[in-house]
Design an enzyme around this catalytic site. Structure first.
Site, PDB file in Angstrom:
ATOM      1  N   HIS A  45     129.701 -25.929 -31.194  1.00 57.91           N
ATOM      2  CA  HIS A  45     129.970 -25.871 -29.761  1.00 57.91           C
ATOM      3  C   HIS A  45     131.410 -25.479 -29.475  1.00 57.91           C
ATOM      4  CE1 HIS A  45     125.983 -27.048 -28.924  1.00 57.91           C
ATOM      5  NE2 HIS A  45     126.098 -28.200 -29.544  1.00 57.91           N
ATOM      6  N   ASP A  46     132.345 -25.862 -30.325  1.00 57.86           N
ATOM      7  CA  ASP A  46     133.702 -25.311 -30.212  1.00 57.86           C
ATOM      8  C   ASP A  46     133.654 -23.791 -30.344  1.00 57.86           C
ATOM      9  OD1 ASP A  46     135.540 -27.477 -29.818  1.00 57.86           O
ATOM     10  OD2 ASP A  46     135.167 -28.123 -31.866  1.00 57.86           O
ATOM     11  N   LEU A  47     132.911 -23.310 -31.335  1.00 61.94           N
ATOM     12  CA  LEU A  47     132.857 -21.878 -31.601  1.00 61.94           C
ATOM     13  C   LEU A  47     132.086 -21.136 -30.511  1.00 61.94           C
ATOM     14  CD1 LEU A  47     132.209 -22.149 -35.436  1.00 61.94           C
ATOM     15  CD2 LEU A  47     134.375 -21.644 -34.303  1.00 61.94           C
TER      16      LEU A  47
END
Length: 399
Positions: A163-165
């Site tokens: 989800h960061d990516l």
């Protein structure tokens, strides 16, 4: 003005595409991921360098400068830098930069063409907007942990901070769209990326299945909710992935299975209404899975990969990272690059960009920088700071 993962992922994508990235970091501290270690990049002797492998992963094609933006002098420097900038990217908690006169509403009048991208856990509005966002938290809140893991096991997060990516990638896409608008009209805008929004959008077919039926999807382990067999399969000596996406592919799989276990009568499955259409295979998931597993156990992984590939059926062995980076296709696509990093006495291996352009190739111009490595260069070039002012800024701890 990004740190950790989502923001640096976004800006590294833009840097790979040719943007000049000025990475603003805290004096004496820098990006948190500089201390996400071990491991560190190795020296030729095998001893660790001072640069964490984590930081190196998302910070090439950037120049690092240190700046204390909480002080008026630092805020003035930011505004001087913005005079020659098109984009500001930040991933602090919502409202952090506004406290220092550096929020979008504070800047848009003086910089009407500015594209200002904020990547946060929950976006700029809504009841959760003030909360900090972390990948594991978003995996839990976004439903991913309810979908991932063994059927009877505990909720499981994905092994990579997806989800960061995802948020970083969506930030880059949003910036490019806003830049196109700004170039055409001279009007910038605020690009508001919330990780929970992104995770909800990326639920894809699972979200659509729920919205269509009202039924909460359950964990299926390594199986697919809408396609069977599309999962990990047991062989006589290990496991492999099988991807049967449609009925013609299932017919070819049955022919391979007939050769694998002649006595099992695989060919009969094509006359069985529980097996001969994609919808019926999904409706009879357990029976189809058990029947196919009994057949795949009769031959080795290598046998299955050879025969399935020969029949144009999607399949793969399940590789660890050593195998991934030795894979001839990964090598041929140049997905590992080497860059000379300051303070490391041998070229550092870094994952390359997946973008392959026929005319405007990705360029690797700057290796991951040391903290403040380019402060003087950037302030002189982009903010017009002279030697006397530079010395004063250093004495005050602004840079």
């Amino acid at each position: 003005m990004t740190r950790v993962l989502a923001g640096p992922c976004c800006t590294q994508i833009l840097g790979d595409l040719g943007a000049e990235i000025l990475k603003v970091e805290r004096p004496g501290v820098g990006d948190d991921t500089r201390n996400f270690a071990p491991p560190f990049l190795p020296q030729a002797s095998g001893e660790p360098s001072e640069m964490s492998a984590y930081f190196a992963a998302q910070n090439r094609n950037k120049a690092s400068m240190t700046l204390n933006y909480t002080k008026p002098e630092g805020q003035d420097i930011v505004k001087r830098l913005l005079k020659s900038s098109h984009v500001l990217v930040e991933n602090f908690k919502t409202g952090t930069l506004s406290k220092y006169g550096l929020g979008y509403e504070d800047l848009k009048e003086d910089f009407p063409g500015l594209v200002y991208c904020s990547i946060t856990g929950f976006g700029q509005t809504g009841p959760y907007s003030a909360r900090p966002g972390y990948d594991a938290l978003i995996q839990a809140m976004g439903g991913y942990m309810s979908l991932t893991g063994d059927v009877e096991g505990e909720p499981m997060k994905v092994g990579v901070p997806v989800h960061d990516l995802f948020a970083g990638l969506h930030g880059a896409v949003g910036i490019l769209g806003a830049l196109h608008h700004s170039t055409a009209t001279g009007v910038g805008q605020h690009v508001d990326i919330g990780m929970l929004d992104v995770s909800t959008a990326m639920l894809a077919n699972q979200a659509s299945n729920y919205l269509a039926t009202g039924e909460v999807p359950k964990r299926l382990g390594n199986q697919h909710p809408n396609i069977v067999p599309y999962q990990v399969m047991p062989a006589s000596d290990g496991f492999f992935i099988l991807a049967v996406g449609n009925d013609p592919t299932f017919e070819r799989f049955v022919e391979v299975a007939r050769r694998a276990a002649p006595e099992a009568g695989a060919e009969k499955l094509l006359q069985d209404e529980r097996f001969n259409t994609a919808a019926s295979r999904t409706a009879n998931r357990k029976m189809v899975t058990d029947t196919c597993n009994a057949m795949t156990k009769q031959q080795s992984v290598d046998w299955w990969l050879r025969e399935l590939e020969g029949a144009s059926i999607g399949c793969s062995k399940i590789q660890n990272l050593e195998e991934v980076f030795k894979d001839p296709h990964v090598i041929s696509r140049e997905m590992v690059i080497e860059m000379p990093v300051e303070g490391v006495d041998k070229p550092a291996k870094i994952v390359g960009s997946p973008y392959k352009f026929s005319e405007t190739a990705v360029s690797y111009r700057r290796p991951p920088p040391l903290l403040g490595q380019h402060t003087e260069e950037l302030l002189t070039t982009f903010a017009g700071v002279k030697a006397e002012e530079m010395e004063d800024l250093r004495k005050k701890g602004i840079v």
